[in-house]
Design a protein around this motif. Structure first.
Motif, short mmCIF file in Angstrom:
data_model
loop_
_atom_site.label_atom_id
_atom_site.label_comp_id
_atom_site.label_asym_id
_atom_site.label_seq_id
_atom_site.Cartn_x
_atom_site.Cartn_y
_atom_site.Cartn_z
N ILE A 193 -57.62 34.62 -7.36
CA ILE A 193 -56.49 33.79 -6.93
C ILE A 193 -57.08 32.54 -6.28
CG2 ILE A 193 -54.42 33.67 -5.49
CD1 ILE A 193 -54.41 36.75 -5.48
N GLY A 194 -56.59 31.38 -6.66
CA GLY A 194 -57.19 30.17 -6.09
C GLY A 194 -56.37 28.93 -6.33
N ILE A 195 -57.04 27.80 -6.14
CA ILE A 195 -56.41 26.49 -6.26
C ILE A 195 -57.05 25.75 -7.43
CG2 ILE A 195 -56.11 24.27 -5.06
CD1 ILE A 195 -56.08 25.94 -2.43
N ASP A 196 -56.26 25.03 -8.15
CA ASP A 196 -56.71 24.30 -9.33
C ASP A 196 -58.03 23.57 -9.05
OD1 ASP A 196 -57.05 22.76 -11.57
OD2 ASP A 196 -55.04 21.85 -11.52
N PRO A 197 -59.08 23.83 -9.84
CA PRO A 197 -60.36 23.14 -9.62
C PRO A 197 -60.27 21.63 -9.78
CG PRO A 197 -60.65 25.05 -11.04
CD PRO A 197 -59.17 24.85 -10.89
N ALA A 198 -59.21 21.14 -10.41
CA ALA A 198 -59.03 19.69 -10.50
C ALA A 198 -58.61 19.08 -9.17
CB ALA A 198 -57.99 19.36 -11.58
N ASP A 199 -58.09 19.91 -8.28
CA ASP A 199 -57.74 19.49 -6.92
C ASP A 199 -59.04 19.37 -6.12
OD1 ASP A 199 -55.33 19.76 -4.64
OD2 ASP A 199 -57.28 20.45 -3.95
N PRO A 200 -59.21 18.34 -5.27
CA PRO A 200 -60.47 18.19 -4.52
C PRO A 200 -60.84 19.42 -3.71
CG PRO A 200 -59.18 16.18 -4.36
CD PRO A 200 -58.30 17.20 -5.05
N TYR A 201 -59.85 20.05 -3.05
CA TYR A 201 -60.14 21.26 -2.28
C TYR A 201 -60.45 22.43 -3.23
CZ TYR A 201 -59.42 25.22 0.91
OH TYR A 201 -59.57 26.37 1.64
N GLY A 202 -59.70 22.52 -4.32
CA GLY A 202 -59.96 23.55 -5.30
C GLY A 202 -61.34 23.43 -5.91
N GLU A 203 -61.81 22.20 -6.10
CA GLU A 203 -63.14 21.97 -6.66
C GLU A 203 -64.22 22.48 -5.70
OE1 GLU A 203 -66.83 20.45 -7.85
OE2 GLU A 203 -65.89 19.88 -5.95
N ILE A 204 -63.99 22.32 -4.40
CA ILE A 204 -64.93 22.84 -3.39
C ILE A 204 -65.03 24.36 -3.51
CG2 ILE A 204 -65.32 23.14 -0.92
CD1 ILE A 204 -63.97 20.40 -0.52
N LEU A 205 -63.90 25.02 -3.69
CA LEU A 205 -63.88 26.48 -3.79
C LEU A 205 -64.51 26.97 -5.09
CD1 LEU A 205 -60.25 27.17 -2.48
CD2 LEU A 205 -62.38 26.99 -1.15
N ALA A 206 -64.37 26.20 -6.13
CA ALA A 206 -64.90 26.60 -7.44
C ALA A 206 -66.39 26.31 -7.58
CB ALA A 206 -64.13 25.87 -8.55
N ALA A 207 -66.91 25.37 -6.78
CA ALA A 207 -68.29 24.90 -6.95
C ALA A 207 -69.34 26.02 -6.90
CB ALA A 207 -68.60 23.83 -5.90
N PRO A 208 -69.27 26.98 -5.97
CA PRO A 208 -70.30 28.04 -5.95
C PRO A 208 -70.35 28.85 -7.25
CG PRO A 208 -69.07 28.03 -3.90
CD PRO A 208 -68.35 27.13 -4.83
N PHE A 209 -69.20 29.12 -7.83
CA PHE A 209 -69.16 29.85 -9.10
C PHE A 209 -69.84 29.02 -10.19
CE2 PHE A 209 -65.76 31.66 -6.61
CZ PHE A 209 -65.79 33.02 -6.92
N ALA A 229 -53.99 33.29 0.50
CA ALA A 229 -54.25 34.42 1.38
C ALA A 229 -53.10 35.43 1.34
CB ALA A 229 -54.48 33.93 2.81
N ALA A 230 -51.86 34.92 1.29
CA ALA A 230 -50.70 35.81 1.23
C ALA A 230 -50.67 36.61 -0.07
CB ALA A 230 -49.41 35.00 1.38
N LEU A 231 -51.09 35.99 -1.16
CA LEU A 231 -51.13 36.70 -2.45
C LEU A 231 -52.22 37.77 -2.45
CD1 LEU A 231 -50.64 33.59 -4.77
CD2 LEU A 231 -49.00 35.47 -4.45
N VAL A 232 -53.34 37.48 -1.79
CA VAL A 232 -54.39 38.49 -1.66
C VAL A 232 -53.87 39.66 -0.83
CG1 VAL A 232 -56.67 38.99 -0.70
CG2 VAL A 232 -56.29 36.84 -1.93
N VAL A 238 -58.41 38.72 -5.53
CA VAL A 238 -59.33 38.32 -4.47
C VAL A 238 -59.44 36.80 -4.50
CG1 VAL A 238 -60.58 40.50 -4.64
CG2 VAL A 238 -61.40 38.48 -5.92
N ALA A 239 -60.06 36.24 -3.48
CA ALA A 239 -60.14 34.78 -3.41
C ALA A 239 -61.35 34.33 -2.62
CB ALA A 239 -58.87 34.22 -2.77
N VAL A 240 -61.66 33.06 -2.76
CA VAL A 240 -62.63 32.37 -1.92
C VAL A 240 -61.89 31.25 -1.20
CG1 VAL A 240 -64.65 30.87 -1.89
CG2 VAL A 240 -64.64 32.90 -3.33
N LEU A 241 -62.01 31.22 0.12
CA LEU A 241 -61.42 30.15 0.93
C LEU A 241 -62.45 29.69 1.96
CD1 LEU A 241 -57.83 31.62 1.54
CD2 LEU A 241 -58.39 29.63 0.12
#
Length: 299
Positions: A193-209, A229-232, A238-241
């Motif tokens: 569960i996450g945020i679109d990697p095209a979003d600047p914040y989403g890109e930060i979360l996707a970068a380690p993967f 977090a609520a969906l988790v 699961v998620a990375v935040l």
């Protein structure tokens, strides 16, 4: 020209009706009041009071002066009130904004401390995505944005607030919740569960993967970290935040664990480069840094 002290003494006599009463009102000696009054009358070339059965009564000639003295004194009192209000944060509105990742836990704690220092301060707080920050600051809608991304723009200045990490967020009853740290490969094997990697914040979360050659295939995509977090917590994946998003003392329904691989997450205070900062903006920056340091220490 009468001094403010002379105006204060004349007004006190007007209110009290006697020299002794005026002295008590001002907390000084009666002879001192008499000297100031006599000097004022000599300076003006006008008798201000006449005695009537032991009381000082304004003369007919001085009524116009007394009206203006009251007006001047009222303005002085208003000035002092305004100065005192400014010291408490009154007299204006402090407008600022925050990225969602900071607004959930860190910002409210910092604002609480700010309110304690400036109890009369009016605040207007906005929550902005990274892409909305430039217009907000350049159009002078607010002084400051607490941001999870360093914005490269000639009209803006970004100051580092804190350096943190990304964290794994899993359902409280999940097998991974028993781990002291969770690897990216283990997270990639679960519904993400996450945020679109095209979003600047989403890109930060996707970068380690991406950096470790792992898929970041989102089973559920949301706009804000709070929703993720609520969906988790609802046991949907699961998620990375970032750890500031998860800075609550306890988050029901989820377990927050370090990620085995090194990660980085930086926060910034972003300002309009052409606008002088208020004392409130400077204070808020210090308080955000403090809250982030405390959050890192707890984690």
């Amino acid at each position: 020209m009468l001094t403010l002290r002379q105006i204060e003494v004349i007004r006190a006599i007007m209110l009290a009706g006697t020299v002794k009463g005026a002295a008590d009102l001002l907390g000084v000696s009666a002879p001192g009041i008499s000297r100031v009054m006599k000097h004022s009358e000599t300076q003006l070339g006008l008798r201000l009071f006449s005695r009537n059965h032991g009381r000082f009564v304004p003369t007919t000639e001085a009524h116009g002066i007394f009206a203006q003295i009251n007006e001047v004194f009222a303005k002085v009192e208003n000035l002092q009130f305004s100065i005192d209000a400014l010291k408490q944060g009154g007299g204006g509105v402090f407008s600022f904004a925050s990225a969602p990742s900071i607004s959930q836990h860190i910002l409210p704690r910092a604002v609480k401390r700010l309110r304690q220092k400036f109890p009369a301060l009016r605040m207007n707080i906005n929550i902005l995505k990274i892409e909305e920050t430039i217009d907000y600051l350049l159009l002078k809608k607010g002084e400051l944005v607490a941001m999870s991304f360093k914005i490269d723009h000639p009209g803006l200045v970004s100051h580092l607030l804190a350096s943190g990490r990304l964290v794994a967020v899993v359902p409280a009853g999940h097998a991974l919740a028993a781990r002291t740290a969770i690897a990216l490969t283990e997270l990639a094997a679960e519904p993400l569960i996450g945020i679109d990697p095209a979003d600047p914040y989403g890109e930060i979360l996707a970068a380690p993967f991406r950096d470790h050659g792992l898929p970041f295939d989102l089973a559920i995509q949301a706009r804000f970290g709070q929703t993720v977090a609520a969906l988790v917590a609802a046991n949907l994946g699961v998620a990375v935040l970032d750890e500031f998003s998860m800075a609550a003392r306890e988050t029901p329904g989820v377990a927050v664990r370090p990620i085995v691989e090194p990660t980085s997450f930086k926060t910034y205070g972003v300002f309009n480069a052409e606008v002088a900062r208020s004392i409130f903006a400077d204070e808020l920056i210090d308080l955000l840094k403090l809250e982030m340091r405390e959050a890192l220490a707890v984690r």
